[in-house]
Write a protein that holds these residues in place. Structure first.
Motif, PDB file in Angstrom:
ATOM      1  N   LEU A 176      10.646  -4.256  -3.297  1.00  4.01           N
ATOM      2  CA  LEU A 176      11.643  -5.059  -4.014  1.00  4.01           C
ATOM      3  C   LEU A 176      11.816  -4.599  -5.456  1.00  4.01           C
ATOM      4  O   LEU A 176      12.920  -4.687  -6.006  1.00  4.01           O
ATOM      5  CB  LEU A 176      11.228  -6.537  -3.994  1.00  4.01           C
ATOM      6  N   SER A 177      10.734  -4.119  -6.056  1.00  3.91           N
ATOM      7  CA  SER A 177      10.823  -3.695  -7.457  1.00  3.91           C
ATOM      8  C   SER A 177      11.429  -2.301  -7.613  1.00  3.91           C
ATOM      9  O   SER A 177      11.780  -1.899  -8.720  1.00  3.91           O
ATOM     10  CB  SER A 177       9.433  -3.713  -8.103  1.00  3.91           C
ATOM     11  N   ARG A 178      11.588  -1.590  -6.513  1.00  5.75           N
ATOM     12  CA  ARG A 178      12.140  -0.239  -6.549  1.00  5.75           C
ATOM     13  C   ARG A 178      13.110  -0.043  -5.387  1.00  5.75           C
ATOM     14  O   ARG A 178      12.885   0.769  -4.490  1.00  5.75           O
ATOM     15  CB  ARG A 178      11.010   0.792  -6.472  1.00  5.75           C
ATOM     16  N   PRO A 179      14.212  -0.797  -5.377  1.00  7.45           N
ATOM     17  CA  PRO A 179      15.138  -0.715  -4.244  1.00  7.45           C
ATOM     18  C   PRO A 179      15.933   0.582  -4.253  1.00  7.45           C
ATOM     19  O   PRO A 179      16.051   1.255  -5.281  1.00  7.45           O
ATOM     20  CB  PRO A 179      16.063  -1.925  -4.466  1.00  7.45           C
ATOM     21  N   ARG A 180      16.471   0.917  -3.080  1.00  8.43           N
ATOM     22  CA  ARG A 180      17.342   2.078  -2.909  1.00  8.43           C
ATOM     23  C   ARG A 180      16.703   3.375  -3.414  1.00  8.43           C
ATOM     24  O   ARG A 180      17.365   4.262  -3.941  1.00  8.43           O
ATOM     25  CB  ARG A 180      18.687   1.842  -3.609  1.00  8.43           C
ATOM     26  N   THR A 181      15.398   3.441  -3.245  1.00 10.22           N
ATOM     27  CA  THR A 181      14.640   4.631  -3.634  1.00 10.22           C
ATOM     28  C   THR A 181      13.756   5.022  -2.454  1.00 10.22           C
ATOM     29  O   THR A 181      13.133   4.154  -1.836  1.00 10.22           O
ATOM     30  CB  THR A 181      13.755   4.340  -4.864  1.00 10.22           C
ATOM     31  N   VAL A 182      13.700   6.298  -2.146  1.00 10.66           N
ATOM     32  CA  VAL A 182      12.877   6.747  -1.032  1.00 10.66           C
ATOM     33  C   VAL A 182      11.421   6.857  -1.492  1.00 10.66           C
ATOM     34  O   VAL A 182      11.130   7.503  -2.499  1.00 10.66           O
ATOM     35  CB  VAL A 182      13.362   8.105  -0.491  1.00 10.66           C
ATOM     36  N   HIS A 183      10.531   6.214  -0.746  1.00  4.61           N
ATOM     37  CA  HIS A 183       9.106   6.220  -1.060  1.00  4.61           C
ATOM     38  C   HIS A 183       8.353   6.881   0.088  1.00  4.61           C
ATOM     39  O   HIS A 183       8.407   6.412   1.228  1.00  4.61           O
ATOM     40  CB  HIS A 183       8.588   4.790  -1.246  1.00  4.61           C
ATOM     41  N   GLY A 184       7.663   7.970  -0.196  1.00  3.59           N
ATOM     42  CA  GLY A 184       6.852   8.631   0.810  1.00  3.59           C
ATOM     43  C   GLY A 184       5.597   7.839   1.108  1.00  3.59           C
ATOM     44  O   GLY A 184       5.152   6.995   0.317  1.00  3.59           O
ATOM     45  N   ARG A 185       4.988   8.106   2.262  1.00  3.40           N
ATOM     46  CA  ARG A 185       3.778   7.385   2.627  1.00  3.40           C
ATOM     47  C   ARG A 185       2.638   7.687   1.669  1.00  3.40           C
ATOM     48  O   ARG A 185       1.816   6.805   1.384  1.00  3.40           O
ATOM     49  CB  ARG A 185       3.387   7.721   4.073  1.00  3.40           C
ATOM     50  N   GLY A 194      -3.846   1.920  -3.732  1.00  2.00           N
ATOM     51  CA  GLY A 194      -4.689   2.413  -4.805  1.00  2.00           C
ATOM     52  C   GLY A 194      -5.611   3.529  -4.388  1.00  2.00           C
ATOM     53  O   GLY A 194      -6.635   3.772  -5.016  1.00  2.00           O
ATOM     54  N   TRP A 195      -5.248   4.238  -3.309  1.00  2.00           N
ATOM     55  CA  TRP A 195      -6.096   5.309  -2.804  1.00  2.00           C
ATOM     56  C   TRP A 195      -5.377   6.649  -2.875  1.00  2.00           C
ATOM     57  O   TRP A 195      -4.182   6.747  -2.619  1.00  2.00           O
ATOM     58  CB  TRP A 195      -6.487   5.063  -1.336  1.00  2.00           C
ATOM     59  N   ASP A 196      -6.140   7.675  -3.186  1.00  2.00           N
ATOM     60  CA  ASP A 196      -5.618   9.038  -3.126  1.00  2.00           C
ATOM     61  C   ASP A 196      -6.052   9.728  -1.838  1.00  2.00           C
ATOM     62  O   ASP A 196      -5.879  10.938  -1.691  1.00  2.00           O
ATOM     63  CB  ASP A 196      -6.114   9.848  -4.337  1.00  2.00           C
ATOM     64  N   PHE A 197      -6.637   8.964  -0.933  1.00  2.00           N
ATOM     65  CA  PHE A 197      -7.095   9.515   0.340  1.00  2.00           C
ATOM     66  C   PHE A 197      -6.879   8.460   1.413  1.00  2.00           C
ATOM     67  O   PHE A 197      -6.601   7.305   1.111  1.00  2.00           O
ATOM     68  CB  PHE A 197      -8.585   9.880   0.259  1.00  2.00           C
ATOM     69  N   GLY A 198      -7.032   8.855   2.665  1.00  2.00           N
ATOM     70  CA  GLY A 198      -6.911   7.891   3.747  1.00  2.00           C
ATOM     71  C   GLY A 198      -5.879   8.314   4.766  1.00  2.00           C
ATOM     72  O   GLY A 198      -5.041   9.171   4.527  1.00  2.00           O
ATOM     73  N   ASP A 199      -5.945   7.692   5.935  1.00  2.00           N
ATOM     74  CA  ASP A 199      -5.041   7.986   7.030  1.00  2.00           C
ATOM     75  C   ASP A 199      -3.696   7.314   6.759  1.00  2.00           C
ATOM     76  O   ASP A 199      -3.618   6.091   6.583  1.00  2.00           O
ATOM     77  CB  ASP A 199      -5.645   7.462   8.336  1.00  2.00           C
ATOM     78  N   LEU A 200      -2.639   8.095   6.728  1.00  2.00           N
ATOM     79  CA  LEU A 200      -1.325   7.562   6.390  1.00  2.00           C
ATOM     80  C   LEU A 200      -0.767   6.626   7.458  1.00  2.00           C
ATOM     81  O   LEU A 200       0.208   5.915   7.207  1.00  2.00           O
ATOM     82  CB  LEU A 200      -0.345   8.713   6.140  1.00  2.00           C
ATOM     83  N   SER A 201      -1.386   6.607   8.640  1.00  2.00           N
ATOM     84  CA  SER A 201      -0.922   5.658   9.662  1.00  2.00           C
ATOM     85  C   SER A 201      -1.161   4.219   9.212  1.00  2.00           C
ATOM     86  O   SER A 201      -0.515   3.294   9.715  1.00  2.00           O
ATOM     87  CB  SER A 201      -1.621   5.912  10.997  1.00  2.00           C
ATOM     88  N   THR A 202      -2.074   4.018   8.262  1.00  2.00           N
ATOM     89  CA  THR A 202      -2.266   2.688   7.686  1.00  2.00           C
ATOM     90  C   THR A 202      -0.954   2.183   7.099  1.00  2.00           C
ATOM     91  O   THR A 202      -0.568   1.026   7.287  1.00  2.00           O
ATOM     92  CB  THR A 202      -3.352   2.731   6.594  1.00  2.00           C
ATOM     93  N   VAL A 203      -0.246   3.058   6.368  1.00  2.00           N
ATOM     94  CA  VAL A 203       1.038   2.694   5.781  1.00  2.00           C
ATOM     95  C   VAL A 203       2.050   2.404   6.878  1.00  2.00           C
ATOM     96  O   VAL A 203       2.781   1.403   6.833  1.00  2.00           O
ATOM     97  CB  VAL A 203       1.552   3.807   4.853  1.00  2.00           C
TER      98      VAL A 203
END
Length: 243
Positions: A176-185, A194-203
């Motif tokens: 909501l705070s960043r509409p109409r913007t593409v956000h990668g996983r 808040g992680w720089d690691f992890g399985d992106l399937s979580t997203v």
């Protein structure tokens, strides 16, 4: 005010694992990180201990005697909200996805680094405590008929309150705070989890869960659009009601 209510009280962590060696190693690392740790070796014991002394977070193995981790997670969440990090063995992808869809905050695959688990626990606790702490009033976020109040952490659609988990609310607020913007996983994992690691399937799983709660037809989303190969974009409805 109880000791648990003070800002300096150690976080209460319930570690649920029938492997005593794993439980001792995990518990040792968490205690050195300043947590108060309790151990349960099976599902029924975990529920009893949680009822007696409600934890701030549960580290929960999927494969448990008595009741499996998925059922323990379901019963805990039916009672009251609690952050959950699941421990899964390799090859248990279906159970892992089911756990995330139940609202588990994350999972760690065995064998795992105890230090990595501690970092994930700290990340979840930090966000949980930030959400519970008093905050300076901020603007209510809006997109179409969806609103999210960062102070009360209450989200609605068309005036109806949405039952969102901690991560789902954070994800919605970020969109909501960043509409109409593409956000990668990768971006979403970094900025929301808040992680720089992890399985992106979580997203991926959390986006699917959020769609199920805010979209009229999650299979044909109007708000959270998939931009193939890039990520997701939140498209608020315009005055005519189209996205």
């Amino acid at each position: 005010m109880s000791e648990h209510d003070t800002p300096t009280a150690p976080a209460r962590i319930l570690v649920v694992d029938d492997d005593l060696t794993v439980a001792e190693v995990v518990g040792g690392y968490l205690e050195r990180a300043g947590c108060s740790v309790e151990h349960a070796a099976d599902g029924p014991d975990a529920l009893l201990r949680a009822e007696r002394r409600w934890p701030d977070l549960v580290v929960l193995d999927l494969m448990l005697p008595g009741l499996d981790g998925l059922e323990v997670c379901r019963r805990l969440r039916a009672h009251r909200p609690v952050p959950v990090i699941m421990l899964t063995a390799r090859g248990e992808e279906d159970d892992r996805i089911t756990g995330l869809e139940m609202g588990a905050d994350d999972y760690v695959t065995k064998p795992f680094s105890p230090r990595e688990l501690v970092l994930r626990v700290e990340s979840v606790l930090r966000r949980t405590r930030t959400a519970a702490a008093p905050a300076d009033p901020g603007p209510t976020l809006r997109g179409g008929d969806i609103t999210a109040d960062p102070v009360t952490r209450r989200a609605t659609r068309a005036g109806r309150e949405l039952a969102l988990t901690l991560r789902e609310f954070d994800l919605l607020a970020y969109f909501l705070s960043r509409p109409r913007t593409v956000h990668g996983r990768e971006e979403l994992m970094r900025e929301v989890w808040g992680w720089d690691f992890g399985d992106l399937s979580t997203v991926t799983v959390h986006v699917r869960r959020l769609r199920a709660k805010i979209e009229d037809d999650p299979a044909r989303p109007r708000f959270i659009r998939t931009v193939w190969g890039l990520g997701y974009s939140f498209e608020p409805e315009n005055e005519e009601g189209t996205a």
